[in-house]
Design a protein around this motif. Structure first.
Motif, PDB file in Angstrom:
ATOM      1  N   MET A  48       0.843  -1.190   0.000  1.00 15.08           N
ATOM      2  CA  MET A  48       0.000   0.000   0.000  1.00 15.08           C
ATOM      3  C   MET A  48       0.883   1.245   0.000  1.00 15.08           C
ATOM      4  SD  MET A  48      -2.874  -1.282  -0.150  1.00 15.08           S
ATOM      5  CE  MET A  48      -3.853  -2.674   0.209  1.00 15.08           C
ATOM      6  N   THR A  49       0.484   2.235  -0.754  1.00 15.93           N
ATOM      7  CA  THR A  49       1.286   3.445  -0.888  1.00 15.93           C
ATOM      8  C   THR A  49       1.102   4.343   0.335  1.00 15.93           C
ATOM      9  OG1 THR A  49       1.096   3.341  -3.289  1.00 15.93           O
ATOM     10  CG2 THR A  49       1.774   5.436  -2.349  1.00 15.93           C
ATOM     11  N   ASP A  50       2.216   4.731   0.912  1.00 10.89           N
ATOM     12  CA  ASP A  50       2.245   5.536   2.124  1.00 10.89           C
ATOM     13  C   ASP A  50       2.399   7.013   1.748  1.00 10.89           C
ATOM     14  OD1 ASP A  50       3.115   6.960   4.445  1.00 10.89           O
ATOM     15  OD2 ASP A  50       3.909   5.119   5.310  1.00 10.89           O
ATOM     16  N   PHE A  51       1.410   7.825   2.098  1.00  4.26           N
ATOM     17  CA  PHE A  51       1.441   9.256   1.784  1.00  4.26           C
ATOM     18  C   PHE A  51       2.662   9.935   2.389  1.00  4.26           C
ATOM     19  CE2 PHE A  51       0.578  13.622   3.152  1.00  4.26           C
ATOM     20  CZ  PHE A  51       0.395  14.235   1.918  1.00  4.26           C
ATOM     21  N   LYS A  52       3.009   9.604   3.613  1.00  3.65           N
ATOM     22  CA  LYS A  52       4.121  10.286   4.284  1.00  3.65           C
ATOM     23  C   LYS A  52       5.435  10.104   3.532  1.00  3.65           C
ATOM     24  CE  LYS A  52       2.064  10.204   8.869  1.00  3.65           C
ATOM     25  NZ  LYS A  52       2.133   9.685  10.228  1.00  3.65           N
ATOM     26  N   ILE A  53       5.652   8.936   2.993  1.00  2.00           N
ATOM     27  CA  ILE A  53       6.861   8.691   2.201  1.00  2.00           C
ATOM     28  C   ILE A  53       6.772   9.456   0.883  1.00  2.00           C
ATOM     29  CG2 ILE A  53       8.196   6.940   0.957  1.00  2.00           C
ATOM     30  CD1 ILE A  53       7.274   4.934   3.155  1.00  2.00           C
ATOM     31  N   ALA A  54       5.615   9.373   0.238  1.00  2.00           N
ATOM     32  CA  ALA A  54       5.429  10.037  -1.061  1.00  2.00           C
ATOM     33  C   ALA A  54       5.591  11.546  -0.953  1.00  2.00           C
ATOM     34  CB  ALA A  54       4.049   9.683  -1.633  1.00  2.00           C
ATOM     35  N   VAL A  55       4.991  12.153   0.048  1.00  4.51           N
ATOM     36  CA  VAL A  55       5.030  13.615   0.143  1.00  4.51           C
ATOM     37  C   VAL A  55       6.435  14.108   0.464  1.00  4.51           C
ATOM     38  CG1 VAL A  55       4.389  13.991   2.577  1.00  4.51           C
ATOM     39  CG2 VAL A  55       3.669  15.625   0.814  1.00  4.51           C
ATOM     40  N   GLN A  56       7.201  13.345   1.212  1.00  6.13           N
ATOM     41  CA  GLN A  56       8.574  13.765   1.505  1.00  6.13           C
ATOM     42  C   GLN A  56       9.397  13.842   0.227  1.00  6.13           C
ATOM     43  OE1 GLN A  56       9.811  15.130   4.289  1.00  6.13           O
ATOM     44  NE2 GLN A  56       7.676  14.978   4.905  1.00  6.13           N
ATOM     45  N   LYS A  57       9.204  12.895  -0.663  1.00  8.16           N
ATOM     46  CA  LYS A  57       9.923  12.920  -1.945  1.00  8.16           C
ATOM     47  C   LYS A  57       9.479  14.112  -2.780  1.00  8.16           C
ATOM     48  CE  LYS A  57      11.038   8.048  -2.057  1.00  8.16           C
ATOM     49  NZ  LYS A  57      10.986   6.782  -2.789  1.00  8.16           N
ATOM     50  N   THR A  58       8.182  14.373  -2.785  1.00 14.29           N
ATOM     51  CA  THR A  58       7.670  15.512  -3.553  1.00 14.29           C
ATOM     52  C   THR A  58       8.196  16.824  -2.990  1.00 14.29           C
ATOM     53  OG1 THR A  58       5.702  14.331  -4.299  1.00 14.29           O
ATOM     54  CG2 THR A  58       5.555  16.734  -4.245  1.00 14.29           C
ATOM     55  N   LEU A  59       8.204  16.970  -1.690  1.00 10.60           N
ATOM     56  CA  LEU A  59       8.718  18.196  -1.082  1.00 10.60           C
ATOM     57  C   LEU A  59      10.194  18.398  -1.421  1.00 10.60           C
ATOM     58  CD1 LEU A  59       6.989  18.114   2.424  1.00 10.60           C
ATOM     59  CD2 LEU A  59       6.366  19.518   0.446  1.00 10.60           C
ATOM     60  N   THR A  60      10.945  17.323  -1.474  1.00  9.38           N
ATOM     61  CA  THR A  60      12.352  17.418  -1.860  1.00  9.38           C
ATOM     62  C   THR A  60      12.472  17.890  -3.306  1.00  9.38           C
ATOM     63  OG1 THR A  60      12.996  15.703  -0.289  1.00  9.38           O
ATOM     64  CG2 THR A  60      14.511  16.117  -2.125  1.00  9.38           C
ATOM     65  N   HIS A  61      11.660  17.324  -4.187  1.00 15.17           N
ATOM     66  CA  HIS A  61      11.686  17.740  -5.589  1.00 15.17           C
ATOM     67  C   HIS A  61      11.298  19.210  -5.745  1.00 15.17           C
ATOM     68  CE1 HIS A  61      12.510  13.894  -7.382  1.00 15.17           C
ATOM     69  NE2 HIS A  61      11.431  13.332  -6.856  1.00 15.17           N
ATOM     70  N   GLU A  62      10.287  19.617  -5.026  1.00 12.50           N
ATOM     71  CA  GLU A  62       9.783  20.982  -5.176  1.00 12.50           C
ATOM     72  C   GLU A  62      10.724  22.010  -4.548  1.00 12.50           C
ATOM     73  OE1 GLU A  62       7.509  22.186  -7.015  1.00 12.50           O
ATOM     74  OE2 GLU A  62       6.377  20.414  -7.575  1.00 12.50           O
ATOM     75  N   GLY A  63      11.435  21.604  -3.504  1.00 12.15           N
ATOM     76  CA  GLY A  63      12.406  22.501  -2.875  1.00 12.15           C
ATOM     77  C   GLY A  63      11.751  23.589  -2.051  1.00 12.15           C
ATOM     78  N   GLY A  64      12.589  24.478  -1.570  1.00 12.99           N
ATOM     79  CA  GLY A  64      12.117  25.595  -0.752  1.00 12.99           C
ATOM     80  C   GLY A  64      11.602  26.728  -1.610  1.00 12.99           C
ATOM     81  N   TYR A  65      11.871  27.951  -1.187  1.00 14.99           N
ATOM     82  CA  TYR A  65      11.379  29.126  -1.907  1.00 14.99           C
ATOM     83  C   TYR A  65      12.126  29.270  -3.227  1.00 14.99           C
ATOM     84  CZ  TYR A  65      10.036  33.899  -3.002  1.00 14.99           C
ATOM     85  OH  TYR A  65       9.543  35.015  -3.624  1.00 14.99           O
ATOM     86  N   VAL A  66      11.356  29.433  -4.313  1.00 16.43           N
ATOM     87  CA  VAL A  66      11.918  29.607  -5.650  1.00 16.43           C
ATOM     88  C   VAL A  66      11.152  30.725  -6.340  1.00 16.43           C
ATOM     89  CG1 VAL A  66      12.325  28.530  -7.901  1.00 16.43           C
ATOM     90  CG2 VAL A  66      12.519  27.154  -5.823  1.00 16.43           C
ATOM     91  N   ASN A  67      11.888  31.619  -6.971  1.00 15.99           N
ATOM     92  CA  ASN A  67      11.271  32.685  -7.769  1.00 15.99           C
ATOM     93  C   ASN A  67      11.946  32.688  -9.131  1.00 15.99           C
ATOM     94  OD1 ASN A  67       9.853  34.833  -8.723  1.00 15.99           O
ATOM     95  ND2 ASN A  67      10.682  36.329  -7.300  1.00 15.99           N
ATOM     96  N   ASN A  68      11.544  31.727  -9.963  1.00 12.99           N
ATOM     97  CA  ASN A  68      12.121  31.566 -11.296  1.00 12.99           C
ATOM     98  C   ASN A  68      11.386  32.478 -12.273  1.00 12.99           C
ATOM     99  OD1 ASN A  68      12.732  30.650 -13.945  1.00 12.99           O
ATOM    100  ND2 ASN A  68      13.231  28.623 -13.159  1.00 12.99           N
ATOM    101  N   PRO A  69      12.095  33.394 -12.929  1.00 13.58           N
ATOM    102  CA  PRO A  69      11.420  34.318 -13.848  1.00 13.58           C
ATOM    103  C   PRO A  69      10.751  33.621 -15.036  1.00 13.58           C
ATOM    104  CG  PRO A  69      13.810  34.517 -14.037  1.00 13.58           C
ATOM    105  CD  PRO A  69      13.541  33.612 -12.873  1.00 13.58           C
ATOM    106  N   HIS A  70      11.144  32.381 -15.326  1.00  8.98           N
ATOM    107  CA  HIS A  70      10.535  31.634 -16.435  1.00  8.98           C
ATOM    108  C   HIS A  70       9.262  30.901 -16.011  1.00  8.98           C
ATOM    109  CE1 HIS A  70      13.973  32.414 -18.976  1.00  8.98           C
ATOM    110  NE2 HIS A  70      14.773  32.019 -17.997  1.00  8.98           N
ATOM    111  N   ASP A  71       8.986  30.848 -14.715  1.00  2.00           N
ATOM    112  CA  ASP A  71       7.822  30.125 -14.212  1.00  2.00           C
ATOM    113  C   ASP A  71       6.612  31.051 -14.212  1.00  2.00           C
ATOM    114  OD1 ASP A  71       5.888  28.672 -12.846  1.00  2.00           O
ATOM    115  OD2 ASP A  71       7.290  27.914 -11.344  1.00  2.00           O
ATOM    116  N   SER A  72       5.652  30.748 -15.074  1.00  2.00           N
ATOM    117  CA  SER A  72       4.467  31.606 -15.200  1.00  2.00           C
ATOM    118  C   SER A  72       3.616  31.618 -13.934  1.00  2.00           C
ATOM    119  CB  SER A  72       3.614  31.160 -16.394  1.00  2.00           C
ATOM    120  OG  SER A  72       3.178  29.823 -16.210  1.00  2.00           O
ATOM    121  N   GLY A  73       3.832  30.644 -13.042  1.00  2.00           N
ATOM    122  CA  GLY A  73       3.071  30.588 -11.797  1.00  2.00           C
ATOM    123  C   GLY A  73       3.578  31.545 -10.727  1.00  2.00           C
ATOM    124  N   GLY A  74       4.731  32.146 -10.987  1.00  5.27           N
ATOM    125  CA  GLY A  74       5.299  33.071 -10.019  1.00  5.27           C
ATOM    126  C   GLY A  74       6.071  32.339  -8.935  1.00  5.27           C
TER     127      GLY A  74
END
Length: 158
Positions: free
Chosen positions: A1-27
Motif C-alpha cells: 500500500m502506498t504511504d502518503f508520508k513517504i510520497a510527500v517527503q519525496k515531492t517536497l524534496t523535488h519541489e524545494g524551498g522558496y523559488v522565484n524563477n522568472p521563467h515560471d508563469s506561476g510566479g
C-alpha cells in the motif's frame, strides 16, 4: 500500500524551498505552492508540514493509498503535483493501454486501481516513458517551457 508520508517527503524534496524563477508563469513558489494556491498566506512562511497538508487535501486521492506498488504510487502523486492530477492519471492510463483495455479519462477510480494492482508487468518504466513524451508535447506547444524539460525528466526518472 502506498504511504502518503513517504510520497510527500519525496515531492517536497523535488519541489524545494522558496523559488522565484522568472521563467515560471506561476510566479514564486515554496515547496511548489504558489501564492494563488494559498491566498492570504505569505508563501515565504509556509512550512513543510503546511505544504504536506495542502498536498494531502488537494493532490492525494483516497485510492492512492490502495496502490500496492509504493514507487508507482509515489510517482503518480508526484506527477500530479508537477503536471496536475488528471494529467498524471491520464498518462498512467495511457501507459497501460498495451497491457489492458482502459479508457484514459484521467480519473483514478476503482477500475484504474484494479488494473494497476493486477498488472503482471512493472508499470513504472512505461509510465516514465509516457511522461517524458508528455514533456516533449508540452514544449512543442509552449517552447518557452523548454527551460524546464531537463528538470522534469530528471524528476520523472528519479
Amino acid at each position: 500500500m502506498t504511504d502518503f508520508k513517504i510520497a510527500v517527503q519525496k515531492t517536497l524534496t523535488h519541489e524545494g524551498g522558496y523559488v522565484n524563477n522568472p521563467h515560471d508563469s506561476g510566479g514564486p513558489t515554496k515547496f511548489g505552492i504558489t501564492q494563488k494556491d494559498m491566498p492570504g498566506v505569505n508563501i515565504t512562511n509556509i512550512t513543510a508540514d503546511m505544504a504536506a497538508a495542502y498536498y494531502r487535501e488537494h493532490y492525494w486521492k483516497d485510492l492512492y493509498a490502495q496502490i500496492t506498488d509504493q514507487l508507482l504510487g509515489e510517482k503518480l502523486f508526484d506527477m500530479g503535483v508537477l503536471f496536475g492530477v488528471g494529467t498524471a492519471v491520464k498518462m498512467l492510463q495511457i501507459s497501460m493501454t498495451h497491457e489492458i483495455g482502459m479508457v484514459s479519462d484521467g480519473a483514478f477510480g476503482p477500475n484504474t486501481l484494479a488494473a494497476v494492482n493486477q498488472s503482471t508487468v512493472p508499470l513504472l518504466p512505461g509510465y516514465r516513458t509516457t511522461l517524458i513524451q508528455h514533456c516533449v508535447n508540452i514544449v512543442n506547444v509552449h517552447p518557452e517551457d523548454g527551460v524546464f524539460v531537463q528538470g522534469w525528466v530528471n524528476r520523472i526518472n528519479s
